[in-house]
Design an enzyme around this catalytic site. Structure first.
Site, PDB file in Angstrom:
ATOM      1  CG  ASN A  21      -2.062   0.979   1.096  1.00  0.00           C
ATOM      2  OD1 ASN A  21      -2.302   1.514   0.007  1.00  0.00           O
ATOM      3  ND2 ASN A  21      -2.754   1.237   2.183  1.00  0.00           N
ATOM      4  CG  ASP A  24       0.334  14.945   8.428  1.00  0.00           C
ATOM      5  OD1 ASP A  24      -0.873  15.116   8.143  1.00  0.00           O
ATOM      6  OD2 ASP A  24       1.082  14.179   7.805  1.00  0.00           O
ATOM      7  CD  GLU A  50      -3.435   8.585   8.013  1.00  0.00           C
ATOM      8  OE1 GLU A  50      -3.902   9.737   7.814  1.00  0.00           O
ATOM      9  OE2 GLU A  50      -2.237   8.305   7.832  1.00  0.00           O
ATOM     10  CG  HIS A 105      -0.060   7.425  12.212  1.00  0.00           C
ATOM     11  ND1 HIS A 105       1.093   7.970  11.747  1.00  0.00           N
ATOM     12  CD2 HIS A 105      -1.025   7.796  11.318  1.00  0.00           C
ATOM     13  CE1 HIS A 105       0.857   8.626  10.616  1.00  0.00           C
ATOM     14  NE2 HIS A 105      -0.414   8.524  10.346  1.00  0.00           N
ATOM     15  NE  ARG A 106       0.985  12.408  11.055  1.00  0.00           N
ATOM     16  CZ  ARG A 106       2.243  12.089  11.323  1.00  0.00           C
ATOM     17  NH1 ARG A 106       2.691  12.168  12.559  1.00  0.00           N
ATOM     18  NH2 ARG A 106       3.060  11.701  10.367  1.00  0.00           N
ATOM     19  CE  LYS A 119      -0.310   4.757   6.882  1.00  0.00           C
ATOM     20  NZ  LYS A 119      -0.848   5.975   6.323  1.00  0.00           N
TER      21      LYS A 119
END
Ligand code: DC
Length: 676
Positions: free
Chosen positions: A98, A332, A360, A407-408, A435
């Site tokens: 991916n 981000d 995400e 993840h964040r 990730k």
């Protein structure tokens, strides 16, 4: 990595020390491809180890590159380039997982190098658009077919007879408003076609994510390709360009990952003056867009100094200062600002973050929902979020943070553990950080400090063969906590004493205590070392148990092992098993279990255990031995075996280990402050 269902962060009081962050994903895969297109060998240091870089390395190997991994993030790539041009091995069928950062640039490079290739990925990869890139390559004359749906992978590049003559006279047009990776792919591949003439690329539509194009241009420059650009719309690769390996190149640490430690430095008490947090691997010379998070954190009050590849962060203004910021340049890292807002005076407004909605998860909705759980007041709009912190320490709530496989979200909400109310924070599905930062929580625990009393300890005491070791290990695994097998320390002490020729008894008490005080013991999972000697099996014999019981009756030995046992109480928590965990070693522990079983039942278990290890034994003898051991452990003058007054007694004669573990975890959960 924590692969538990949830991870409870105890309240954190301070932070100090240094952290080395993992490499940037964007830089890692670009560098690998550029090294592959160059002549000679490039040593790449600090490469990110992740699924996406693995895919790229495997593909490069298949194409005939030399790939030599020497551990610690160092990889030597011997490129495909030669004075006669690059020749990848063909035909080849490449699996891209991916990894968009592998799929797009490899498609462009292979189309320009010639050969026959199929590029495919996981089902989700076959839903990610690539049509604009293929259109641009077809304009040039490349032959690329879709093997599934038009506009999406899998693809075939059909240049068996070599690359057809390319149409380079007119500018190559590519859309810039879907994904900047299309432009990156062309910029990295087209130098292959710029031997005789300049090659010009024109962006159609507004170019998004300019910071990522900046990374591409910076890295191209390090490989000898000087791309010119006019207002990010027209890019010229000069005639005569060719990839030149820099020989050695370091991958910067990930600037977005740095944001959590910058924030921790700004928030955590104790992170003052020279102390503070030092981040290694990324600094003020970073080519990553998210490094500008530094400015935003400074505006909120952080005191930041830095060098080319390091940063130092200390608490400056306190409480932090609310800000109103257009975050388009740091989409981000800006999520971290939303959590810093919990510690600011006033309302922090983060604007121009519409892209959060299509990441995400819908990050605006997610951040709003989770911040509210902590007691903040949050307003959200299509492209902004406004965060007002809880009015006072008393208005903070203990929350379980849902992480949306993002993840964040998981990483930035860990910062809520610095709350002034001294509340723990539960992070659900902590392994989603893999990730980009598999060891994020380990890195956090390396710098974060908690008041010793606030690191939870679960004590599991009981007589020999009661199953406490197995239960303790399972509970520790389920919660992601450290494990202290205190019996092992007495066993090791006894072993060290007999190896030193000492008498296992009161006569040599001072000398055994001296050994115990400096015991060079090391645990690694179920394995145990005494100095350089693995003693895992040696300490598990019946004789070793008896000797342990003897040395454990010596008061000086017990005192000597105190500090070592306390040192196991580390973030995020501890499960300790033994005889006196709840009574003597951790008397303030928030949960104490006294695990027991009938002597008959314990003797049978021990018998089965010995048989399965190929040792024959007699049940009646075993029962007599363990009753003798219990009698000594319970009757000794110091720390005798008995339940703490506040221990929950659990008889497991009739229950399976799984049932016992479930019961202990249920009791533990019932004592946590998290709401439903
Ligand atoms: O749990 P175990 O069988 O490995 O322990 C070996 C001996 O060590 C046990 O017989 C008594 C002693 N011990 C102790 O006195 N205090 C502890 N906390 C743990 C073990």
């Amino acid at each position: 990595m924590f692969s538990t269902a949830f991870l409870d962060l105890p309240p954190l009081a301070g932070a100090a020390g240094s952290v080395q962050l993992p490499g940037s994903k964007s830089i890692s895969n670009r560098v690998l491809l550029l090294a592959a297109l160059s002549q000679g060998t490039t040593e790449v240091r600090d490469l990110l180890a992740s699924d996406d870089t693995r895919v790229m390395l495997d593909a490069l190997r298949q194409l005939g590159c030399g790939v030599e991994e020497s551990g610690g993030g160092t990889v030597r790539i011997t490129g495909l380039g030669s004075p006669h041009g690059a020749r990848p091995r063909s035909p080849a069928s490449l699996f891209m997982g991916n990894a968009g950062t592998a799929m797009r640039p490899l498609t462009a490079a292979l189309a320009l190098l010639g050969g026959e290739y199929e590029l495919s990925g996981v089902p989700r990869m076959h839903e990610r658009p690539i049509g604009d890139l293929v259109d641009a390559l077809r304009q040039l004359g490349c032959r690329i077919d879709y093997l599934g749906n038009d506009g999406f992978p899998p693809l075939r590049i059909a240049h068996a007879a070599g690359v057809p003559p390319l149409q380079l006279a007119a500018p190559i047009r590519v859309r810039g408003d879907v994904s900047s990776q299309f432009l990156t792919a062309l910029l990295m591949a087209l130098p292959l076609a710029a031997r005789q003439h300049d090659v010009v690329i024109e962006v159609v539509g507004e170019l998004i994510s300019k910071p990522y194009i900046r990374i591409t241009l910076e890295l191209l420059a390090r490989f000898g390709i000087a791309v010119r650009h006019e207002r990010w719309q027209r890019f010229t690769i000069p005639a005569g360009s060719s990839f030149q390996s820099p020989g050695l190149i370091h991958v910067e640490a990930d600037a977005s990952s740095a944001s959590y430690f910058i924030a921790a430095g700004a928030i955590a008490a104790g992170a003052t003056g020279q102390d503070g947090i030092k981040i290694l691997g990324v600094g003020l010379d970073s080519i990553q867009g998210d490094i500008r998070f530094v400015e935003a954190a400074q505006a909120m009050g952080a005191r930041i100094t830095g060098g080319p590849n390091w940063l130092h962060i200390a608490r400056g203004q306190w409480p932090l200062q609310a800000i109103d910021l257009d975050c388009n340049h740091i989409p981000d890292a800006a999520m971290t600002l939303a959590v810093m807002a919990l510690y600011a005076q006033g309302t922090t407004v983060l604007r121009n973050i519409a892209s959060w909605r299509v990441k995400e998860t819908d990050r605006i909705a997610a951040m709003a929902a989770e911040l509210r759980k902590l007691g903040a007041t949050v307003k959200e709009g299509l492209d902004f979020i406004a965060v007002t912190p809880p009015a006072s320490a008393a208005d903070w709530r203990a929350a379980h943070i849902h992480t949306y496989d993002d993840h964040r979200v998981a990483m930035c909400f860990s910062l809520a553990a610095f709350n002034p109310a001294g509340l723990p924070v539960r992070i659900e599905d902590p392994q989603c950080v893999a990730k980009t930062f598999p060891d994020y929580f380990e890195a956090l625990f390396q710098v974060a400090q908690a008041q010793a009393g606030s690191i939870p300890v679960i004590c599991i005491d009981g007589p020999t063969a009661s199953g406490k070791g197995t239960v303790a290990a399972a509970v520790a695994r389920a919660l992601g906590y450290h494990l202290l097998d205190s019996g092992a320390l007495y066993r090791i002490t006894a072993l060290a004493a007999s190896r030193a020729g000492l008498q296992i008894g009161p006569a040599d008490e001072p000398r055994i205590a001296e050994l115990a005080r400096q015991l060079p013991v090391r645990f690694e999972g179920a394995r145990v070392w005494l100095g350089d000697d693995e003693v895992t099996a040696a300490i598990r014999t019946e004789e070793a148990g008896m000797n342990a019981s003897q040395v454990s009756a010596l008061p000086a030995v017990r005192a000597a092992l105190l500090a070592l046992q306390h040192s196991f109480r580390r973030l995020p928590g501890l499960v300790a098993d033994g005889r006196d965990m709840g009574t003597v070693i951790f008397p303030q522990a928030p949960l104490k279990i006294f695990l027991t079983a009938s002597a008959e039942c314990r003797a049978e278990r021990r018998h089965r255990q010995l048989l399965s290890n190929g040792v024959s034994a007699n049940i009646a003898d075993l029962r007599a031995q363990l009753e003798a051991r219990d009698a000594r452990d319970s009757s000794r003058s110091v720390a005798p075996l008995k339940p703490a007054h506040d221990a929950l007694v659990l008889d497991n004669s009739e229950r399976t280990i799984d049932e016992i573990v479930a019961q202990v975890i249920a009791w533990w959960q019932a004592r946590q402050p998290f709401g439903a």
